[in-house]
Scaffold this active site. Sequence first.
Site, mmCIF file in Angstrom:
data_model
loop_
_atom_site.group_PDB
_atom_site.id
_atom_site.type_symbol
_atom_site.label_atom_id
_atom_site.label_comp_id
_atom_site.label_asym_id
_atom_site.label_seq_id
_atom_site.Cartn_x
_atom_site.Cartn_y
_atom_site.Cartn_z
ATOM 1 N N LYS A 92 38.513 38.139 39.135
ATOM 2 C CA LYS A 92 39.276 37.244 40.019
ATOM 3 C C LYS A 92 38.341 36.151 40.537
ATOM 4 O O LYS A 92 37.184 36.436 40.902
ATOM 5 C CB LYS A 92 39.824 38.061 41.186
ATOM 6 C CG LYS A 92 40.673 37.268 42.170
ATOM 7 C CD LYS A 92 41.167 38.189 43.291
ATOM 8 C CE LYS A 92 42.094 37.495 44.267
ATOM 9 N NZ LYS A 92 42.524 38.363 45.363
ATOM 10 N N SER B 258 47.609 38.506 45.825
ATOM 11 C CA SER B 258 46.965 37.318 45.307
ATOM 12 C C SER B 258 46.224 37.521 43.989
ATOM 13 O O SER B 258 45.976 36.557 43.266
ATOM 14 C CB SER B 258 45.983 36.788 46.345
ATOM 15 O OG SER B 258 44.953 37.726 46.557
ATOM 16 N N SER C 231 46.764 42.873 47.837
ATOM 17 C CA SER C 231 46.610 41.966 46.693
ATOM 18 C C SER C 231 46.232 42.598 45.373
ATOM 19 O O SER C 231 46.206 41.917 44.360
ATOM 20 C CB SER C 231 45.563 40.908 47.013
ATOM 21 O OG SER C 231 46.179 39.862 47.692
#
Length: 475
Positions: free
Chosen positions: A77, A152, A176
């Site tokens: 990420k 996210s 997330s």
Amino acid sequence: MTKIPSTYSELRKNLDSGSISCVDTVNNYLSKIKEREGLNVFITLFEKEAIEDAKRIDEKIKNGTAGELAGMVISVKDVISVKDALLTCGSKILSNFNAVYDATVIKRLKDADAILIGKVNCDEFAMGSSNENSFFGVTKNPIDETRVPGGSSGASAVSVAADMCMVSLGSETGGSIRQPAAFCGITGLKASYGRISRFGLVAFASSFDSIGVFAKENENIARVLKVIAGKDEQDSTSTDESVPDYNEEIKEKLDPKKIKIGFAKEYFGEGLNEEIKQTILSKLEHLKKRGFEVVEVELPYSKYAIQTYYILTCAEASSNLSRYDGVRYGMRSEKSEVMEDMYVNTRSEGFGAEVKRRIMLGTYVLSSGYYDAYYRKGQKVRNLIKKDFEKAFEKVDFIISPTTPTTAFKIGAKVDDPLAMYLNDIYTVSVNLAGNCALSVPIGKDIEGMPFGVQVMGRKFDEAGLMKMAELISE
Ligand code: GLN
């Protein structure tokens, strides 16, 4: 094209016997990435570097010096620092920022000979539940491209679900990892606060943030967790609690005579999709039939979790994000003549709407007239939520609930309604407030074929137990 086995142990057998090479493995994933470019998963693809690493690690495998994750392909990420690569956090303000060091988790993965395939999209500064808040555009759900993948860490989940890598690293502040894992039909584990070093993870809300792992197979999560977990001198909040060999641990089955499973009715109330509810309730029945004791626990303060989470995380974010001022990192507005305008213009141009909303909310709850009414009160409620969990875990070993109230929603459906978006986190944020560990494991699909997950919450540092529970649920 060579088929890549789904578990690392199977892959490693093939690598060791020479029937597959790391170069084959990387090429296989690269072709999947290209095939589904339209999903908008990668911000930076390490195509050349990954092939070079693969060649180097193939040599190490041949001469018997390869590390414990040799040839495991991992995406990261884009809030986690990889030296010399862009570190955008999905934001315009960092869109030209190159990381100057490796996060501890990255260093540990590299030392174990894992192969990094690239940096993946996410909501800006990890604020969001749908991946729609990225400067780099929305990432699409691979099962239905008109839907969001969650957020996210949405693109992390997609990269695993669409077979672009074996494992992905994501981060959590309030759900997330678990929420996108549920929306994409894979497993996602959020470790206990302090279990994994945050050094090199860009801060959103420092007392909540934690790195975690996505994979299709439990075993792959266990292997990666073993490598990245554990004390780090660079992060004073990391714990020196010992790190078990998770992969060995999960081979041991849970004993129904010893395990109590908690069920909290607060997590099955209004707003929960009926199919999700029924599937999880029947799973609990099934576990009962297998001899596990299912016990009702109370988490009465959970009803304040969303409010508390947004007050406290926005407060921390407003402070953490003050460092992006056009001077120290990333972009600088070209428009300004004097310094103060430069700050204002850089931040106005560089941050997206959701990030600005949270900075303003956070600044407000910390301002002198409102500090006691919001921030201090939020801290008190956080403590009560923590106590709820402590009490519940005196009675039971795990608590089971839905991960999300619904399956993946359509792109655009909630962008204009922040509250509806925030309610996505209703079942996940309590654990982040308390600091415990939790995971989401796939458990079913709705009539439209969209997957959903069941959440398993555990005692602090009982990640091994969580994974055993996940094994049991998926049997
Ligand atoms: N969706 C939550 C939020 O917007 C959680 C984000 C996260 O865990 N990083 O804050």
